[in-house]
Design a protein around this motif. Structure first.
Motif, PDB file in Angstrom:
ATOM      1  N   GLU A  30       0.821  -1.213   0.000  1.00  0.00           N
ATOM      2  CA  GLU A  30       0.000   0.000   0.000  1.00  0.00           C
ATOM      3  C   GLU A  30       0.855   1.263   0.000  1.00  0.00           C
ATOM      4  N   MET A  31       0.422   2.250  -0.801  1.00  0.00           N
ATOM      5  CA  MET A  31       1.058   3.563  -0.816  1.00  0.00           C
ATOM      6  C   MET A  31      -0.042   4.619  -0.750  1.00  0.00           C
ATOM      7  N   MET A  32       0.078   5.499   0.220  1.00  0.00           N
ATOM      8  CA  MET A  32      -0.911   6.556   0.419  1.00  0.00           C
ATOM      9  C   MET A  32      -0.252   7.903   0.140  1.00  0.00           C
ATOM     10  N   ASP A  33      -0.789   8.638  -0.843  1.00  0.00           N
ATOM     11  CA  ASP A  33      -0.249   9.953  -1.182  1.00  0.00           C
ATOM     12  C   ASP A  33       1.264   9.903  -1.362  1.00  0.00           C
ATOM     13  N   ARG A  34       1.729   8.927  -2.141  1.00  0.00           N
ATOM     14  CA  ARG A  34       3.136   8.761  -2.510  1.00  0.00           C
ATOM     15  C   ARG A  34       4.025   8.389  -1.329  1.00  0.00           C
ATOM     16  N   LYS A  35       3.456   7.884  -0.261  1.00  0.00           N
ATOM     17  CA  LYS A  35       4.251   7.431   0.874  1.00  0.00           C
ATOM     18  C   LYS A  35       3.855   5.991   1.200  1.00  0.00           C
ATOM     19  N   LEU A  36       4.869   5.107   1.293  1.00  0.00           N
ATOM     20  CA  LEU A  36       4.585   3.708   1.587  1.00  0.00           C
ATOM     21  C   LEU A  36       4.033   3.555   2.998  1.00  0.00           C
ATOM     22  N   SER A  37       3.003   2.738   3.123  1.00  0.00           N
ATOM     23  CA  SER A  37       2.441   2.432   4.431  1.00  0.00           C
ATOM     24  C   SER A  37       3.364   1.454   5.161  1.00  0.00           C
ATOM     25  N   PRO A  38       3.240   1.343   6.491  1.00  0.00           N
ATOM     26  CA  PRO A  38       4.068   0.383   7.245  1.00  0.00           C
ATOM     27  C   PRO A  38       3.754  -1.043   6.826  1.00  0.00           C
ATOM     28  N   PRO A  39       4.666  -1.983   7.100  1.00  0.00           N
ATOM     29  CA  PRO A  39       4.512  -3.372   6.640  1.00  0.00           C
ATOM     30  C   PRO A  39       3.198  -4.025   7.039  1.00  0.00           C
ATOM     31  N   GLU A  40       2.615  -3.650   8.186  1.00  0.00           N
ATOM     32  CA  GLU A  40       1.365  -4.282   8.593  1.00  0.00           C
ATOM     33  C   GLU A  40       0.197  -3.907   7.675  1.00  0.00           C
ATOM     34  N   ARG A  41       0.407  -2.903   6.815  1.00  0.00           N
ATOM     35  CA  ARG A  41      -0.623  -2.510   5.856  1.00  0.00           C
ATOM     36  C   ARG A  41      -0.344  -3.107   4.478  1.00  0.00           C
ATOM     37  N   LEU A 139      12.615  -4.623 -14.485  1.00  0.00           N
ATOM     38  CA  LEU A 139      12.692  -4.056 -13.142  1.00  0.00           C
ATOM     39  C   LEU A 139      14.145  -3.911 -12.709  1.00  0.00           C
ATOM     40  N   ASP A 140      14.974  -4.918 -12.994  1.00  0.00           N
ATOM     41  CA  ASP A 140      16.396  -4.828 -12.655  1.00  0.00           C
ATOM     42  C   ASP A 140      17.054  -3.646 -13.357  1.00  0.00           C
ATOM     43  N   ALA A 141      16.770  -3.484 -14.651  1.00  0.00           N
ATOM     44  CA  ALA A 141      17.384  -2.403 -15.425  1.00  0.00           C
ATOM     45  C   ALA A 141      16.953  -1.038 -14.888  1.00  0.00           C
ATOM     46  N   LEU A 142      15.694  -0.905 -14.509  1.00  0.00           N
ATOM     47  CA  LEU A 142      15.213   0.376 -13.980  1.00  0.00           C
ATOM     48  C   LEU A 142      15.826   0.659 -12.612  1.00  0.00           C
ATOM     49  N   CYS A 143      15.992  -0.382 -11.791  1.00  0.00           N
ATOM     50  CA  CYS A 143      16.661  -0.181 -10.501  1.00  0.00           C
ATOM     51  C   CYS A 143      18.079   0.330 -10.718  1.00  0.00           C
ATOM     52  N   ALA A 158       7.534 -11.907  -5.040  1.00  0.00           N
ATOM     53  CA  ALA A 158       6.513 -10.886  -5.227  1.00  0.00           C
ATOM     54  C   ALA A 158       6.691  -9.705  -4.275  1.00  0.00           C
ATOM     55  N   LEU A 159       7.036  -9.967  -3.019  1.00  0.00           N
ATOM     56  CA  LEU A 159       7.122  -8.879  -2.043  1.00  0.00           C
ATOM     57  C   LEU A 159       8.322  -7.979  -2.321  1.00  0.00           C
ATOM     58  N   ILE A 160       9.504  -8.544  -2.504  1.00  0.00           N
ATOM     59  CA  ILE A 160      10.686  -7.717  -2.778  1.00  0.00           C
ATOM     60  C   ILE A 160      10.517  -6.969  -4.089  1.00  0.00           C
ATOM     61  N   ASP A 161       9.870  -7.598  -5.070  1.00  0.00           N
ATOM     62  CA  ASP A 161       9.648  -6.919  -6.347  1.00  0.00           C
ATOM     63  C   ASP A 161       8.705  -5.733  -6.177  1.00  0.00           C
ATOM     64  N   CYS A 162       7.696  -5.869  -5.330  1.00  0.00           N
ATOM     65  CA  CYS A 162       6.787  -4.750  -5.053  1.00  0.00           C
ATOM     66  C   CYS A 162       7.532  -3.589  -4.410  1.00  0.00           C
ATOM     67  N   GLU A 163       8.379  -3.901  -3.445  1.00  0.00           N
ATOM     68  CA  GLU A 163       9.118  -2.851  -2.746  1.00  0.00           C
ATOM     69  C   GLU A 163      10.058  -2.119  -3.691  1.00  0.00           C
ATOM     70  N   LEU A 164      10.717  -2.861  -4.582  1.00  0.00           N
ATOM     71  CA  LEU A 164      11.592  -2.225  -5.564  1.00  0.00           C
ATOM     72  C   LEU A 164      10.783  -1.409  -6.566  1.00  0.00           C
ATOM     73  N   LEU A 165       9.649  -1.962  -7.006  1.00  0.00           N
ATOM     74  CA  LEU A 165       8.827  -1.254  -7.982  1.00  0.00           C
ATOM     75  C   LEU A 165       8.277   0.040  -7.407  1.00  0.00           C
ATOM     76  N   ALA A 166       7.969   0.058  -6.119  1.00  0.00           N
ATOM     77  CA  ALA A 166       7.491   1.295  -5.494  1.00  0.00           C
ATOM     78  C   ALA A 166       8.534   2.398  -5.637  1.00  0.00           C
ATOM     79  N   GLU A 167       9.801   2.063  -5.393  1.00  0.00           N
ATOM     80  CA  GLU A 167      10.859   3.056  -5.523  1.00  0.00           C
ATOM     81  C   GLU A 167      11.036   3.487  -6.974  1.00  0.00           C
ATOM     82  N   VAL A 168      10.947   2.527  -7.886  1.00  0.00           N
ATOM     83  CA  VAL A 168      11.069   2.846  -9.310  1.00  0.00           C
ATOM     84  C   VAL A 168       9.934   3.774  -9.742  1.00  0.00           C
TER      85      VAL A 168
END
Length: 248
Positions: A30-41, A139-143, A158-168
């Motif tokens: 989850e990302m709210m207003d361009r800020k990632l929510s804590p892991p429990e979300r 995704l690797d190339a964009l990172c 899936a989880l690590i890819d989501c976290e990387l994609l959020a930054e990308v």
């Protein structure tokens, strides 16, 4: 109005849904207003796909049939997943792939299509191809392009890819407007007017005006450019100000 987005990724038993392949891992960050929510979300589930993975897919994600045997089936987590993504905008890299598998799983359960449950889908691969035509846009190339640390990504997950994609995604969309949003967001919840008041109170930038020697050097450089283009270079249309002509 709060902008709720979900960065989503799946791992599957194979590349083609037409061959009966299934989802075996799903992550939604989850990302709210361009800020990632804590892991429990965040939502992350391994799924028993009720079939073996193809060899090529297994080499990518490393999730064996034995590991997945006691995990819930997609039907067991479908309601939880749909509640989590309801009304949000999905951000997916190569969205047609994941959407096809999600539609297949939801269709098996009579739950329609994923677009029936969310406000829209953003494909970051399509975005990247538009921003960087002719370049590698995995995704690797964009990172690597945005200098995002991916050292923890040894296998596709899936989880690590989501976290990387959020930054990308944040890097690809961080224009002037989003920089202003980030600035106001970092102001500790203060009002827009208060933030702008602080900006207005800053000292004006110092303007350095060239002296006669600077102008002479500049003119000599323009003369060289004129020779190179065999005419008048673009910069001839701009009149530099000297210390003597600058306003007091």
């Amino acid at each position: 109005m709060t902008n709720r987005q979900i960065i989503l990724d799946t791992e599957t038993t194979g590349l083609r849904v037409e061959d009966g392949n299934r989802i075996l891992e799903i992550a939604a960050v989850e990302m709210m207003d361009r800020k990632l929510s804590p892991p429990e979300r965040h939502l992350h589930r391994y799924i028993n796909p009720e079939r073996d993975s193809e060899e090529g897919a297994l080499n990518v994600h490393g999730l064996t049939t034995d590991f997945l045997a006691d995990k819930p089936r997609f039907g067991d987590i479908a309601d939880e997943f749909l509640r989590f993504v309801a009304g949000a905008e999905l951000i997916i890299h190569n969205a047609p792939f994941d959407v096809a598998f999600l539609n297949h799983e939801l269709g098996r359960l009579g739950l329609g299509r994923i677009t029936d449950h969310v406000s829209g889908v953003i494909d970051t691969l399509a975005m990247a191809k538009e921003q960087f035509p002719g370049k590698r846009n995995s995704l690797d190339a964009l990172c690597d392009r945005f200098e995002i640390d991916r050292s923890a990504r040894t296998l596709h997950g899936a989880l690590i890819d989501c976290e990387l994609l959020a930054e990308v995604y944040l890097a690809m969309t961080r224009g002037q407007d989003s920089l202003l949003i980030d600035f106001l967001g970092d102001a500790g919840g203060t009002s827009d007017s208060a933030a702008w008041a602080r900006r207005a109170a800053r000292k004006p930038l110092r303007v350095v005006v060239p002296d006669a020697a600077d102008v002479a050097a500049h003119e000599a450089y323009l003369d060289e450019l004129d020779k190179a283009v065999k005419g008048s270079c673009l910069w001839r249309g701009y009149e530099p100000k000297t210390a003597e002509t600058a306003p007091a």
